[in-house]
Design a protein around this motif. Sequence first.
Motif, PDB file in Angstrom:
ATOM      1  N   THR A 287     -81.324  61.221  -8.818  1.00  0.00           N
ATOM      2  CA  THR A 287     -81.612  62.371  -7.971  1.00  0.00           C
ATOM      3  C   THR A 287     -80.624  63.013  -7.153  1.00  0.00           C
ATOM      4  OG1 THR A 287     -83.870  61.293  -7.734  1.00  0.00           O
ATOM      5  CG2 THR A 287     -83.061  62.702  -5.965  1.00  0.00           C
ATOM      6  N   LEU A 288     -79.542  62.007  -6.685  1.00  0.00           N
ATOM      7  CA  LEU A 288     -78.464  62.174  -6.107  1.00  0.00           C
ATOM      8  C   LEU A 288     -77.550  63.167  -6.960  1.00  0.00           C
ATOM      9  CD1 LEU A 288     -76.800  61.529  -3.526  1.00  0.00           C
ATOM     10  CD2 LEU A 288     -75.588  59.915  -4.799  1.00  0.00           C
ATOM     11  N   LEU A 289     -77.204  62.844  -8.211  1.00  0.00           N
ATOM     12  CA  LEU A 289     -76.469  63.643  -8.908  1.00  0.00           C
ATOM     13  C   LEU A 289     -77.142  64.859  -9.122  1.00  0.00           C
ATOM     14  CD1 LEU A 289     -74.093  63.640 -10.921  1.00  0.00           C
ATOM     15  CD2 LEU A 289     -75.873  63.038 -12.751  1.00  0.00           C
ATOM     16  N   SER A 290     -78.399  64.987  -9.474  1.00  0.00           N
ATOM     17  CA  SER A 290     -78.963  66.569  -9.344  1.00  0.00           C
ATOM     18  C   SER A 290     -78.860  67.164  -8.158  1.00  0.00           C
ATOM     19  CB  SER A 290     -80.443  66.382  -9.919  1.00  0.00           C
ATOM     20  OG  SER A 290     -80.617  65.582 -11.205  1.00  0.00           O
ATOM     21  N   SER A 291     -78.939  66.494  -7.126  1.00  0.00           N
ATOM     22  CA  SER A 291     -79.006  67.372  -5.699  1.00  0.00           C
ATOM     23  C   SER A 291     -77.450  67.692  -5.745  1.00  0.00           C
ATOM     24  CB  SER A 291     -79.268  66.327  -4.646  1.00  0.00           C
ATOM     25  OG  SER A 291     -80.391  65.932  -4.778  1.00  0.00           O
TER      26      SER A 291
END
Length: 391
Positions: free
Chosen positions: A305-309
């Motif tokens: 999720t952090l990477l996508s954000s």
Amino acid sequence: MSMNLAYLRTFLAVADTGSISGASRTLFRAQSAVTRAVQEFELLLDTQLFERRPSGIVPTSAAEAILPRAHAVMQELAAWSKDKVPTAQPEAMYRYVPPAVLCGRRLEMFSRLLRCRHMPTVAKQVGVSQPAVSAAISSLEACISERLFVRTTRGLSPTDHAALLGQSTRRALNDVARLRSDIALRTGEITGEVAVGALPLARASILPEAIAQLVAAHPNVLVSTVESPFEDLCAALRAGELDFIVGALRDAEQAPDFETRELFREPLAIVVRRGHPLTQSRSVGLKDLAGYRWITPRRDTPARTLLSSAFAALNHPEPTVVVETGDAAIVRRLLAQTDLLAAVSASQMSAEIGPEKLRPYLSVCPERFARFESHGAPAFSSRRRRRDWRK
């Protein structure tokens, strides 16, 4: 601990009424039977539970130590009663537990059957015949006046009620297994077992270090770890099979019934093999990452999720993902043999990242993009039950 749970109910009745005769009237058993049950329970626990005084029978410190957990066991097992149980009297829950449920072996068969859903397998695991398992389940079904399992083309399928009873039963059995630890703790000795749910982020550094310190300080404590997806670990924690979970921080909505504590923060790094084309440049920009294929954490994990954000914040399309994994060993081997890029928490590659620790096949992209701040490992612990080794 294998025991006749009727001992536990008799112990609570004596503690509740303050006398053998009072427990006898409450349980509708002869005084001699009550006395014998208490004596056998004391032999099983290897400790004295009551002292006779002019005012009546008084619980010893050992009895006081196990009373809270004994009450918790009966509160869980009262779920097997087909009658309405008053929740306002938790100390009296032992009165509502059906006699057929006061058999640890019977409950163990039910719990195992919920997991494997195959009666011959349960019979082999427990060391009894298949008819014995069937008879045990029938006795439990009589307590609630309904079926626990239905036969389908795929085998046995538990009913919704059976699934709920399964959670209560597993919590009760796990609490029974910790009675001796409660007594040892009262005498100042920390013993027993600590069961930890280990997620990938914690397995790399913080958990091994914590275990090393714990076993050095308390040599009589056994530590066991369970490595499974977060959802499976949550189910085990709710059932009392785990003491806590250590892993990357989840949203509160994913585990609203757990107490969550943040322990640290660390960056999410982009890692490549040593000699990778990206390592030939002094400065690597976002555009330089285009065209490469990636290894990323599994979907619906905090790191993913952090990477996508991060990509969304930079108005850049997400990378082409060809491998999703949370296993650091798999990441290492893939990086050693390919030009893939891996997005991982820095501690998972702590043995390879850094000039003094650099392995022949790994290095870190030095670009700012590779240093997203990631929430670190919190300890998830059930609000309902805390293990005494942490006190």
